[in-house]
Structures are given as structure tokens and as C-alpha cells.
Design a protein around this motif. Structure first.
Motif, PDB file in Angstrom:
ATOM      1  N   ARG A  50      12.787 -33.628  51.903  1.00  0.00           N
ATOM      2  CA  ARG A  50      12.664 -32.882  53.182  1.00  0.00           C
ATOM      3  C   ARG A  50      12.152 -33.722  54.243  1.00  0.00           C
ATOM      4  NH1 ARG A  50      14.816 -27.792  52.422  1.00  0.00           N
ATOM      5  NH2 ARG A  50      13.892 -26.619  50.490  1.00  0.00           N
ATOM      6  N   ALA A  51      10.948 -34.545  54.069  1.00  0.00           N
ATOM      7  CA  ALA A  51      10.610 -35.166  55.066  1.00  0.00           C
ATOM      8  C   ALA A  51      11.377 -36.356  55.413  1.00  0.00           C
ATOM      9  CB  ALA A  51       9.240 -35.745  54.514  1.00  0.00           C
ATOM     10  N   GLU A  55      17.329 -39.989  55.013  1.00  0.00           N
ATOM     11  CA  GLU A  55      17.553 -41.212  54.250  1.00  0.00           C
ATOM     12  C   GLU A  55      18.430 -40.616  53.080  1.00  0.00           C
ATOM     13  OE1 GLU A  55      13.610 -42.553  53.243  1.00  0.00           O
ATOM     14  OE2 GLU A  55      12.959 -42.922  55.449  1.00  0.00           O
ATOM     15  N   ASN A  56      19.048 -41.900  52.237  1.00  0.00           N
ATOM     16  CA  ASN A  56      19.712 -41.681  51.140  1.00  0.00           C
ATOM     17  C   ASN A  56      19.064 -41.843  49.763  1.00  0.00           C
ATOM     18  OD1 ASN A  56      21.957 -41.059  52.482  1.00  0.00           O
ATOM     19  ND2 ASN A  56      22.911 -42.943  52.684  1.00  0.00           N
ATOM     20  N   GLY A  74      20.136 -37.398  39.356  1.00  0.00           N
ATOM     21  CA  GLY A  74      19.705 -37.791  40.841  1.00  0.00           C
ATOM     22  C   GLY A  74      20.155 -36.997  41.816  1.00  0.00           C
ATOM     23  N   ILE A  75      19.440 -36.549  42.723  1.00  0.00           N
ATOM     24  CA  ILE A  75      20.028 -35.883  43.900  1.00  0.00           C
ATOM     25  C   ILE A  75      19.333 -36.602  45.336  1.00  0.00           C
ATOM     26  CG2 ILE A  75      19.955 -33.718  42.686  1.00  0.00           C
ATOM     27  CD1 ILE A  75      17.435 -32.952  44.257  1.00  0.00           C
ATOM     28  N   ARG A  76      20.333 -36.476  46.227  1.00  0.00           N
ATOM     29  CA  ARG A  76      19.798 -37.015  47.547  1.00  0.00           C
ATOM     30  C   ARG A  76      20.284 -36.150  48.717  1.00  0.00           C
ATOM     31  NH1 ARG A  76      23.867 -39.375  50.415  1.00  0.00           N
ATOM     32  NH2 ARG A  76      25.787 -40.567  49.414  1.00  0.00           N
ATOM     33  N   SER A  77      19.920 -36.414  49.970  1.00  0.00           N
ATOM     34  CA  SER A  77      20.314 -35.914  50.994  1.00  0.00           C
ATOM     35  C   SER A  77      21.459 -36.365  51.380  1.00  0.00           C
ATOM     36  CB  SER A  77      19.163 -35.897  52.334  1.00  0.00           C
ATOM     37  OG  SER A  77      19.743 -35.481  53.517  1.00  0.00           O
ATOM     38  N   ALA A  85      16.581 -30.985  57.089  1.00  0.00           N
ATOM     39  CA  ALA A  85      15.696 -30.757  56.150  1.00  0.00           C
ATOM     40  C   ALA A  85      15.473 -29.323  55.839  1.00  0.00           C
ATOM     41  CB  ALA A  85      14.175 -31.179  56.614  1.00  0.00           C
ATOM     42  N   THR A  86      15.968 -28.437  56.709  1.00  0.00           N
ATOM     43  CA  THR A  86      15.721 -27.014  56.532  1.00  0.00           C
ATOM     44  C   THR A  86      16.720 -26.338  55.415  1.00  0.00           C
ATOM     45  OG1 THR A  86      15.265 -26.770  59.029  1.00  0.00           O
ATOM     46  CG2 THR A  86      15.891 -24.900  57.720  1.00  0.00           C
ATOM     47  N   LYS A  87      17.809 -26.814  55.332  1.00  0.00           N
ATOM     48  CA  LYS A  87      18.754 -26.313  54.448  1.00  0.00           C
ATOM     49  C   LYS A  87      19.545 -27.833  53.917  1.00  0.00           C
ATOM     50  CE  LYS A  87      22.498 -23.160  53.347  1.00  0.00           C
ATOM     51  NZ  LYS A  87      23.795 -22.156  53.991  1.00  0.00           N
TER      52      LYS A  87
END
Length: 397
Positions: A50-51, A55-56, A74-77, A85-87
Motif C-alpha cells: 500500500r505504501a 511501484e510494480n 506474486g502480486i503487485r499493484s 493504495a486505498t483499494k
């Protein structure tokens, strides 16, 4: 037999699947209710995810869906305007830490957070219309996402556009590019260096091929579309892009009044390009259609003059007639038995409880109700307004 069973269990333990013989039988995209996705991730990793949502960076997690658990994925934003970062918008990579690991035949899936859509259902409905018109389209299904047992919100699982997608649509071993928005661009010629197209088109298959092999056909397409006109233009360009498929795609985008697509208000955006392994001809695949169903009175030639390729294509009477024919088909599909309005109603009812409980969504319940009302009005009114514009356009031919 006992030895075979033991070996099978050992194999699935090694690949991270919780139970043998089940994952490959799962129909990920069967919408039999809104099912749950459970993600388990180390608490410190989640806080860091979240912070650093911009980034990937990948983090290890366990993924569970339809009773099947896959360990150590593996999970990433992910996302552009929807990334936050909220959802969290997430990419789930089953293959990240264990080569060859798949879930129901997929190396990766997208968990779309539906962040920019107040109704939460626009994209799924738009994709259904692309599919009805025969445009190659990623599949989607509504789900509830939980992270470490906490409800993250209503999402869609969206099919990753990759080599598995190309196999499904019959373009085995083709080349696939994701268009990456870096600024306003309307398809103008960027010069003789194929490298100029690398920032705009990210290779999603055959990534290790030489740059010239991958990008020279794209360079040739946009050079040719900007060069000359008339029959010479058409012969050259049609060898590089399927103009009829392009205009069928554009017809759906136009009918749905998508403000952020191929003819977007800020230049081209939100599409993939695929090219067959045995040729140079390109086709367009829709992506990220949460800005669809905008202005019900949007013109059927809106921003056509801005785009080099589309402007030239529609200067040919037969291609213009084909585009109008496909637009008419969109209107007829939408109006027939109230199909589009029924899609809105059914989707809204399907996700209602999950959406109401989604405390992380960007827009509140009042906005969702207003947006759904506007979406339903669009579904009812848009077909007749488009048909009226088509009639006027044909009268001027």
C-alpha cells in the motif's frame, strides 16, 4: 496405482496447488453469482504494498478462488489512473516464483478495482457489446476480494492479455502489444527509427525478440498511414492493419461514447494490438473500458479528424459505409429486446450487495445510484440517437 496417486499429490504440492485434479477444471469466468477471491499476504508486505502502490514490486501471497488455493503467487499493484493504495488494483502472477505454474490455464490474472467507475459495472457491459460484435475481447467476471480476511471490495477478474489469450482467439504464437499512454498522440509518423515506438507499445509476447523484428511492422504501419492517400495508401496500409476489424472496433467505441479510447479526448489510449505470427497485419483489442457510456449525444464522427489512420480510412466510401453498418449493428443489438438496458439492470442487481458493502470504493452509494440511473438512460436513448446520426450521414453520401 498407489504410486501414481502419490506422485500426483507430490506434483501438485510442488506446484503450489492445494488439491490435485481441480484447478484446470475451474471455469474462472462463469458468473454464477459473485464469488470470493481470498488473498493471504504477510502483514508487513501488505503495508509496504500500500505504501508503494505506485511501484510494480511483487510480493508473495496465496490465492484462493472457487475452492482452489494456489500458494506462493506474486502480486503487485497495477493501473494508471486507477492505481491507488486505498483499494488496490492487482496483478496476480501464478508463474512468478515457480516456472510453469498455471491456474486454470492462466499464467496471470488481473484484479480490476473498478476505481474510476461510479457504477462499478460499465466495463463489464461494454466488453459484452464488443464481444457481441465479434471483436476479440478479454473475459471478465465480478468477484469480491478479501485480503487477509478483510473485505477489499468489488472487483472483476479480468483475463490477462498474453499468449494464452492469443491461443484462445486462434492467433497462436502471435505478437501482442499493450499501448502505454505517455502523452497525446494521434498516430502520427514518428520517423524511421523503430525504437521510437518502444515506449508506446509494450511487447507482451515475444519480448526477447530483436527490437527491429518486433517494432518495424508497427513503424511501417504509422509511416504508411501518414504517407500519401488514395488507392496507394489503402493498398499499403491494408497490408499492415485489418481496416475492417479496426472500424468494427471503432464502431463499438463510438456507440458506447468512450471518452478514453482509440479516439480519446487526450489522444489514443486503452487498447492492445496483436499481429499474427505469419504476417504483418495488425488488429485492435479493447482494454479498460470504464469510461464507456458517456455523452448520450456524442457524435458518430467525434474526433475522427484528429487521428491520422482513422481519418484516411473513413475517406474511402466503402469503408465509411462499413463503419456505419457496424454502428447500426451496435444500435440494433443494444435496442433489440432492450438488451443493453437489461444488461445494466442485471449487472446492477448482481453486484448490489457486494457494491454496497464496498467501503473502499472511490464513490459513495449516492453516486452509484445516480451513475446507474444515467447508465440506464443511456442504454434506452443511445440507439435511436445513433441511428438518427447514421441516417443523416448516409443522406450526405
Amino acid at each position: 496405482m498407489r504410486r501414481i496417486a502419490i506422485l500426483a499429490i507430490a506434483l501438485f504440492l510442488l506446484t503450489g496447488l492445494a488439491a490435485p485434479g481441480r484447478a484446470q477444471d475451474v471455469d474462472i469466468f462463469e458468473q454464477d453469482g459473485v464469488r470470493d477471491v481470498q488473498l493471504s499476504i504477510n502483514g508487513r508486505d501488505l503495508a509496504q504494498l500500500r505504501a508503494t502502490a505506485s511501484e510494480n514490486t511483487y510480493y508473495p501471497a496465496d490465492f484462493e478462488y472457487r475452492g482452489i488455493k494456489v500458494r506462493n503467487v506474486g502480486i503487485r499493484s497495477r493501473g494508471l489512473g486507477s492505481r491507488n493504495a486505498t483499494k488496490l488494483g492487482l496483478r496476480v502472477d501464478f508463474n512468478r516464483y515457480t516456472t510453469g505454474k498455471l491456474f486454470a490455464g492462466h499464467k496471470a490474472l488481473v484484479l480490476d478495482n473498478l476505481w474510476q467507475d461510479g457504477s462499478l459495472v460499465r466495463e463489464r457491459i461494454a466488453m459484452a457489446l464488443y464481444e457481441r460484435l465479434g471483436v476479440p475481447t478479454p473475459r471478465e467476471v465480478f468477484v469480491r476480494v478479501f485480503i487477509n480476511g478483510d473485505y477489499e471490495g468489488l472487483y472483476t477478474i479480468t483475463e490477462e492479455l498474453d499468449s494464452q489469450f492469443l491461443t484462445r482467439i486462434g492467433n497462436d504464437d502471435g505478437v501482442l502489444f499493450e499501448y502505454k499512454y505517455v502523452g497525446v498522440w494521434h498516430g502520427e509518423d514518428l520517423g524511421s527509427d523503430s525504437g521510437a515506438y518502444v515506449p508506446l507499445f509494450e511487447a507482451r509476447t515475444h519480448e526477447k525478440q530483436a527490437q527491429q523484428t518486433l517494432y518495424a511492422p508497427l513503424r511501417d504501419l504509422f509511416t504508411a498511414s501518414s504517407d500519401a492517400s488514395g488507392e496507394a495508401w489503402r493498398a499499403r496500409v491494408e497490408s499492415l492493419v485489418d481496416l475492417h476489424q479496426l472500424l468494427a472496433y471503432l464502431a463499438v467505441e463510438t456507440f458506447t461514447a468512450d471518452n478514453d479510447g482509440l479516439l480519446g479526448a487526450w489522444g489514443m489510449n486503452n487498447f492492445y494490438v496483436h499481429r499474427g505470427a505469419d504476417g504483418t497485419q495488425h488488429q485492435i483489442v479493447p482494454w479498460d473500458k470504464d469510461q464507456s457510456f458517456g455523452d448520450v449525444d456524442a457524435g458518430i464522427f467525434l474526433r475522427v479528424e484528429e487521428n491520422v489512420l482513422i481519418r484516411q480510412a473513413l475517406s474511402f466510401p466503402d469503408l465509411r459505409a462499413y463503419y456505419l453498418e457496424k454502428l447500426q449493428k451496435c444500435a440494433e443489438i443494444a435496442a433489440g429486446d432492450g438488451w443493453l438496458a437489461a444488461q445494466v439492470e442485471a449487472s446492477a442487481a448482481l453486484v448490489d450487495a457486494a457494491a454496497a458493502q464496498d467501503a473502499r470504493k472511490q464513490f459513495g452509494e449516492a453516486t452509484r445510484a445516480e451513475t446507474l440511473s444515467a447508465l440506464h438512460a443511456f442504454a434506452v436513448d443511445r440507439p435511436s440517437r445513433v441511428l438518427a446520426q447514421i441516417e443523416a450521414a448516409r443522406a450526405t453520401q
